[in-house]
Enzyme design. Structure first.
Site, PDB file in Angstrom:
ATOM      1  N   LYS A 105     -23.382 -17.989  69.261  1.00  0.00           N
ATOM      2  CA  LYS A 105     -22.600 -17.142  68.367  1.00  0.00           C
ATOM      3  C   LYS A 105     -21.363 -17.934  67.959  1.00  0.00           C
ATOM      4  CE  LYS A 105     -20.503 -12.578  67.754  1.00  0.00           C
ATOM      5  NZ  LYS A 105     -20.457 -11.175  68.213  1.00  0.00           N
ATOM      6  N   GLU A 107     -20.709 -18.116  73.116  1.00  0.00           N
ATOM      7  CA  GLU A 107     -19.797 -17.887  71.998  1.00  0.00           C
ATOM      8  C   GLU A 107     -18.514 -18.706  72.151  1.00  0.00           C
ATOM      9  OE1 GLU A 107     -17.451 -14.348  69.519  1.00  0.00           O
ATOM     10  OE2 GLU A 107     -18.495 -13.855  71.369  1.00  0.00           O
TER      11      GLU A 107
END
Length: 295
Positions: A213, A176
């Protein structure tokens, strides 16, 4: 579910991944959003008890197990807790929801327009414990705040380096590198980040995969190529401060990406709601986010 069944569920499931991983620093804010003001607890354990009760209520809600939530990201204390009389990862799997664990230890101070993750020497031990509890994968977050190629590449490089450690531990990493949606130069910086991600994927051995993500891109469809990459199991989107309505509208412009929302999922839940009101509110959010994820 076996690891292979979880892999297939995440790869092809029509739905989204719920983010239930608020950690120590963000827990008071999450509780305030739930209608519990700071001061309602005296100790950290009491605070975590309140947030765990909220998460139990979500996990046990009938709408949470209706097939539209295909995964859930947990905070470590949530992973170690119970719901429905069972360990949380086992209870999620029983409901058809693949469990993930937040494993980063927070962020360093900003440098070169970015915040790297703090060192994580105990990562392998945490992954081993998570795997023993039936967890499928992990999530770890960095933040990019400006189009500075030095900072962007440092963030992405660190994410892949930690991802390699997680793969070696037998779990699926969600990388992420969040791009701050308020950054004025986000459109240009996201292209720099995309190039760095491709470099990281190119360095992965054949047969290995990661998940990504990412902030919903300023340029719709920018990450569509990543959703088709053989080394990417799935690309999920964070809400990044958008409201549920804004996040769903932006996500629907990006084929192949699915949601992994926290605020966008929880924003209208309150602890004083009756079970009927709570389930109705949560169900409406789940329906809206799932629809945007399969648009």
């Amino acid at each position: 579910m076996t690891f292979e069944e979880m892999t297939a569920r995440i790869a092809a499931g029509e739905g989204f991944i719920a983010a239930l991983d608020q950690s120590g620093g963000s827990t008071p804010k999450a509780l305030k959003g739930y209608g519990i003001e700071e001061g309602a607890w005296n100790t950290e354990d009491e605070m975590f008890g309140l947030i765990h009760a909220m998460r139990q209520r979500i996990i046990e809600s009938p709408c949470f197990g209706n097939g539209k939530v295909i995964g859930a990201i947990l905070f470590e204390k949530t992973m170690d807790g119970t719901s429905g009389g069972k360990p949380v990862p086992a209870r999620l799997a029983e409901r058809g929801i693949v469990p993930f664990l937040k494993v980063d230890k927070g962020l360093e101070d900003e440098r070169d327009g970015a915040q790297l993750m703090k060192p994580n020497p105990g990562l392998e031990d945490l992954c081993a414990r998570a795997k023993s509890l039936g967890v499928f994968g992990t999530k770890m977050r960095s933040v990019i705040k400006a189009n500075n190629p030095v900072g962007i590449k440092a963030v992405v490089h660190q994410q892949f380096a930690e991802g390699v450690r997680i793969i070696a531990s037998g779990l699926m990493p969600i990388l992420e590198p969040e791009y701050d949606i308020t950054a004025a130069d986000r459109a240009e910086g996201e292209k720099v980040m995309l190039e760095a991600i491709h470099e990281g994927l190119g360095a992965l051995p054949e047969g290995q995969q990661v998940m990504l993500k990412l902030s919903i891109p300023k340029e719709p469809g920018l990450y569509t190529e990543l959703t088709r990459h053989p080394k990417v199991l799935r690309v999920v989107a964070l809400s990044g401060g958008y409201s549920t309505e804004e996040a769903c509208a932006e996500l629907s412009k990006n084929p192949g990406m699915i949601a992994s929302f926290s605020r966008g999922l929880l924003q209208d839940l309150r602890h004083r709601q009756s079970d009927e009101e709570f389930d109705g509110t949560l169900g409406a959010a789940i329906d809206q986010i799932a629809a945007a994820s399969v648009a």
